[in-house]
Design a protein around this motif. Structure first.
Motif, PDB file in Angstrom:
ATOM      1  N   LEU A  58      74.568  10.498  51.402  1.00 11.39           N
ATOM      2  CA  LEU A  58      74.356  11.735  50.566  1.00 11.39           C
ATOM      3  C   LEU A  58      73.909  11.586  49.192  1.00 11.39           C
ATOM      4  N   GLN A  59      74.312  10.377  48.541  1.00 10.33           N
ATOM      5  CA  GLN A  59      74.000  10.192  47.342  1.00 10.33           C
ATOM      6  C   GLN A  59      72.399   9.569  47.342  1.00 10.33           C
ATOM      7  N   VAL A  60      71.996   8.891  48.206  1.00 11.12           N
ATOM      8  CA  VAL A  60      70.523   8.325  48.169  1.00 11.12           C
ATOM      9  C   VAL A  60      69.628   9.552  48.715  1.00 11.12           C
ATOM     10  N   LEU A  61      70.098  10.453  49.503  1.00 14.49           N
ATOM     11  CA  LEU A  61      69.286  11.635  49.614  1.00 14.49           C
ATOM     12  C   LEU A  61      69.105  12.430  48.489  1.00 14.49           C
ATOM     13  N   ALA A  62      70.161  12.702  47.600  1.00 16.93           N
ATOM     14  CA  ALA A  62      70.212  13.285  46.542  1.00 16.93           C
ATOM     15  C   ALA A  62      69.114  12.674  45.267  1.00 16.93           C
ATOM     16  N   ASP A  63      69.439  11.314  45.616  1.00 14.86           N
ATOM     17  CA  ASP A  63      68.430  10.415  44.375  1.00 14.86           C
ATOM     18  C   ASP A  63      67.116  10.594  44.907  1.00 14.86           C
ATOM     19  N   LEU A  64      66.802  10.422  46.150  1.00 13.92           N
ATOM     20  CA  LEU A  64      65.274  10.621  46.777  1.00 13.92           C
ATOM     21  C   LEU A  64      64.638  12.044  46.366  1.00 13.92           C
ATOM     22  N   ALA A  65      65.584  13.125  46.502  1.00 12.50           N
ATOM     23  CA  ALA A  65      65.052  14.450  46.083  1.00 12.50           C
ATOM     24  C   ALA A  65      64.928  14.574  44.694  1.00 12.50           C
ATOM     25  N   GLU A  66      65.628  14.016  43.823  1.00  9.87           N
ATOM     26  CA  GLU A  66      65.459  14.220  42.259  1.00  9.87           C
ATOM     27  C   GLU A  66      64.039  13.379  41.823  1.00  9.87           C
ATOM     28  N   ARG A  67      63.929  12.254  42.552  1.00  8.00           N
ATOM     29  CA  ARG A  67      62.693  11.651  42.033  1.00  8.00           C
ATOM     30  C   ARG A  67      61.207  12.363  42.928  1.00  8.00           C
ATOM     31  N   GLU A  68      61.506  12.923  43.993  1.00  3.86           N
ATOM     32  CA  GLU A  68      60.491  13.743  44.727  1.00  3.86           C
ATOM     33  C   GLU A  68      59.431  14.503  43.862  1.00  3.86           C
ATOM     34  N   GLN A  69      58.166  14.353  43.967  1.00  3.54           N
ATOM     35  CA  GLN A  69      57.276  15.085  43.283  1.00  3.54           C
ATOM     36  C   GLN A  69      56.755  16.257  43.866  1.00  3.54           C
ATOM     37  N   ASP A  70      56.589  16.067  45.022  1.00  5.03           N
ATOM     38  CA  ASP A  70      56.219  17.126  46.110  1.00  5.03           C
ATOM     39  C   ASP A  70      57.304  18.329  46.181  1.00  5.03           C
ATOM     40  N   PRO A  71      57.128  19.363  45.738  1.00  4.18           N
ATOM     41  CA  PRO A  71      58.228  20.520  45.746  1.00  4.18           C
ATOM     42  C   PRO A  71      58.668  20.932  47.381  1.00  4.18           C
ATOM     43  N   ALA A  72      57.953  20.889  48.110  1.00  2.00           N
ATOM     44  CA  ALA A  72      58.133  21.217  49.739  1.00  2.00           C
ATOM     45  C   ALA A  72      59.125  20.129  50.120  1.00  2.00           C
ATOM     46  N   ARG A  73      58.640  18.674  49.853  1.00  4.76           N
ATOM     47  CA  ARG A  73      59.595  17.435  50.411  1.00  4.76           C
ATOM     48  C   ARG A  73      60.921  17.650  49.668  1.00  4.76           C
ATOM     49  N   ARG A  74      61.076  17.891  48.407  1.00  5.53           N
ATOM     50  CA  ARG A  74      61.855  17.955  47.548  1.00  5.53           C
ATOM     51  C   ARG A  74      63.028  18.841  48.039  1.00  5.53           C
ATOM     52  N   GLU A  75      62.663  20.097  48.307  1.00  6.09           N
ATOM     53  CA  GLU A  75      63.299  20.973  49.266  1.00  6.09           C
ATOM     54  C   GLU A  75      63.935  20.715  50.455  1.00  6.09           C
ATOM     55  N   PHE A  76      62.880  19.910  51.027  1.00  5.92           N
ATOM     56  CA  PHE A  76      63.516  19.160  52.484  1.00  5.92           C
ATOM     57  C   PHE A  76      64.397  18.397  52.395  1.00  5.92           C
ATOM     58  N   LEU A  77      64.361  17.469  51.337  1.00  6.07           N
ATOM     59  CA  LEU A  77      65.541  16.487  51.084  1.00  6.07           C
ATOM     60  C   LEU A  77      66.597  16.981  50.777  1.00  6.07           C
ATOM     61  N   GLU A  78      66.808  18.097  49.885  1.00  8.80           N
ATOM     62  CA  GLU A  78      67.811  18.751  49.207  1.00  8.80           C
ATOM     63  C   GLU A  78      68.621  19.368  50.559  1.00  8.80           C
ATOM     64  N   SER A  79      67.993  19.992  51.465  1.00  8.02           N
ATOM     65  CA  SER A  79      68.542  20.782  52.699  1.00  8.02           C
ATOM     66  C   SER A  79      68.948  19.961  53.649  1.00  8.02           C
ATOM     67  N   CYS A  80      68.678  18.505  53.823  1.00 10.02           N
ATOM     68  CA  CYS A  80      68.779  17.692  54.837  1.00 10.02           C
ATOM     69  C   CYS A  80      70.175  17.622  55.297  1.00 10.02           C
ATOM     70  N   PRO A  81      71.204  17.310  54.361  1.00 10.47           N
ATOM     71  CA  PRO A  81      72.578  17.433  54.473  1.00 10.47           C
ATOM     72  C   PRO A  81      73.214  18.521  55.292  1.00 10.47           C
ATOM     73  N   PHE A  82      72.817  19.670  54.877  1.00  8.50           N
ATOM     74  CA  PHE A  82      73.106  20.837  55.354  1.00  8.50           C
ATOM     75  C   PHE A  82      72.741  21.079  56.936  1.00  8.50           C
ATOM     76  N   ALA A  83      71.312  20.622  56.962  1.00 11.84           N
ATOM     77  CA  ALA A  83      70.550  20.701  57.979  1.00 11.84           C
ATOM     78  C   ALA A  83      71.283  20.086  59.330  1.00 11.84           C
ATOM     79  N   ILE A  84      71.633  18.729  58.769  1.00 10.32           N
ATOM     80  CA  ILE A  84      72.280  17.973  59.927  1.00 10.32           C
ATOM     81  C   ILE A  84      73.762  17.791  59.955  1.00 10.32           C
ATOM     82  N   GLY A  85      74.332  18.941  59.385  1.00  7.48           N
ATOM     83  CA  GLY A  85      75.867  19.200  59.753  1.00  7.48           C
ATOM     84  C   GLY A  85      76.830  17.996  58.639  1.00  7.48           C
TER      85      GLY A  85
END
Length: 92
Positions: A58-85
């Motif tokens: 979860l921390q790595v996903l949050a770190d990746l999202a924080e550094r992501e430049q593409d807004p759509a991919r950042r949103e996807f990274l932020e939603s991953c933990p929720f999407a996979i339960g």
């Protein structure tokens, strides 16, 4: 692997790439039922991780999202933990 092993973010990024690809493929590229089964399988495996490893992911996903430049991919990274339960409620 240690807590700060560079392999963890690399593998997490690859995992996200696979899920992103499965989510964005059209029906002509990947059978929708197969895509859903694969994502459910990935989610199940991740939920079997010990609590400390799930928290690290979860921390790595949050770190990746924080550094992501593409807004759509950042949103996807932020939603991953929720999407996979991995988390019950999505924090928006």
């Amino acid at each position: 692997m240690t807590d700060r092993d560079p392999l963890v973010p690399a593998l997490t990024g690859l995992l996200v790439d696979v899920v992103w690809w499965l989510e964005s493929c059209g029906d002509e590229e990947v059978d929708p039922d197969s895509a859903v089964k694969m994502m459910e399988s990935l989610g199940w495996v991740l939920l079997q991780l010990p609590s400390d490893q799930r928290q690290r992911l979860l921390q790595v996903l949050a770190d990746l999202a924080e550094r992501e430049q593409d807004p759509a991919r950042r949103e996807f990274l932020e939603s991953c933990p929720f999407a996979i339960g991995m988390v019950e409620d999505r924090e928006d």
